[in-house]
Design an enzyme around this catalytic site. Structure first.
Site, PDB file in Angstrom:
ATOM      1  N   GLU A  29       0.898  -1.185   0.051  1.00  0.00           N
ATOM      2  CA  GLU A  29       0.030   0.022  -0.020  1.00  0.00           C
ATOM      3  C   GLU A  29       0.997   1.084   0.053  1.00  0.00           C
ATOM      4  OE1 GLU A  29      -2.020   1.005   3.668  1.00  0.00           O
ATOM      5  OE2 GLU A  29      -1.201  -0.798   4.578  1.00  0.00           O
ATOM      6  N   ASP A  98       0.294  -2.630   5.865  1.00  0.00           N
ATOM      7  CA  ASP A  98       0.626  -2.268   7.246  1.00  0.00           C
ATOM      8  C   ASP A  98      -0.117  -3.008   8.176  1.00  0.00           C
ATOM      9  OD1 ASP A  98       2.476  -0.382   6.170  1.00  0.00           O
ATOM     10  OD2 ASP A  98       1.136   1.301   6.463  1.00  0.00           O
ATOM     11  N   ASP A 100      -2.065  -2.218  10.786  1.00  0.00           N
ATOM     12  CA  ASP A 100      -3.026  -1.269  11.690  1.00  0.00           C
ATOM     13  C   ASP A 100      -4.257  -1.378  10.565  1.00  0.00           C
ATOM     14  OD1 ASP A 100      -2.846   0.146   9.002  1.00  0.00           O
ATOM     15  OD2 ASP A 100      -1.619   1.722   9.538  1.00  0.00           O
TER      16      ASP A 100
END
Length: 196
Positions: A29, A98, A100
């Site tokens: 990303e 990531d 998250d």
């Protein structure tokens, strides 16, 4: 070589005798993560596809939407799976987002894309998730990369006067460090229908 924006191809591909089984595409990303990976990768067997943003949620939509969505179309073409997975260009399709909320969201959208239109890719064991460290614990003598809070706590007991870094995203890991996470010690989790 295929000309696709935000895509860095590798030299050898799945199905070739030489290094074909090692061929891997990392779907990342954003440009910062892709940048670190491009610098750290092995250009013979590792290619990088950088997503520009959040992929389209294709759940319950016909395959025709791929042809209207530049990013998903480019990803399909980079993988070589438009007609079937017979022409798959990489043995390992690795989702590298990531650790998250946004990263998990993008990961789920990519899995939805694969399961909706290219289920065979998942069923035949080609899709993986890259595990990257959440923490770096180090002093001037040693460094430990930790993939969980438990690993971090163990490292804190072992390393004296440590400095702890919490990686917020892949873009924060320097290219030199990144080489370790996509090299021989790479940690991959195979995506199976059970794990979803």
């Amino acid at each position: 070589a295929i000309k696709i924006p935000h895509f860095k191809d590798c030299k050898f591909h799945f199905g070739q005798k030489k290094l074909g089984d090692e061929s891997t595409i990392f779907i990342t990303e954003g440009p910062s993560a892709a940048g670190s990976m491009v610098s750290a990768r092995d250009p013979l067997t590792q290619s990088i596809f950088g997503l520009k943003g959040v992929p389209l949620n294709v759940f319950g939509r016909p395959k025709a939407v791929i042809y209207k969505n530049e990013e998903l179309y480019n990803l399909m073409m980079a993988l070589g799976i438009e007609d079937s997975i017979e022409h798959l260009r990489f043995n390992k399709v690795v989702i590298a987002t990531d650790a998250d909320y946004d990263g998990y969201h993008i990961r789920n959208l990519l899995m939805t894309f694969f399961l909706t239109y290219f289920e065979e890719l998942v069923l035949s064991g080609h899709v993986y998730i890259l595990e990257t460290p959440l923490f770096r614990v180090r002093n001037n003598k040693e460094t430990a990369y930790c993939y969980s809070e438990r690993e971090r706590d163990r490292a804190l007991k072992k390393i004296r006067n440590p400095e702890v870094t919490r990686f917020k995203g892949l873009g924060e890991i320097s290219p030199k460090e990144f080489g370790q996470f996509i090299g021989p010690d790479i940690r991959l989790v195979k995506v199976t229908i059970k794990s979803i």
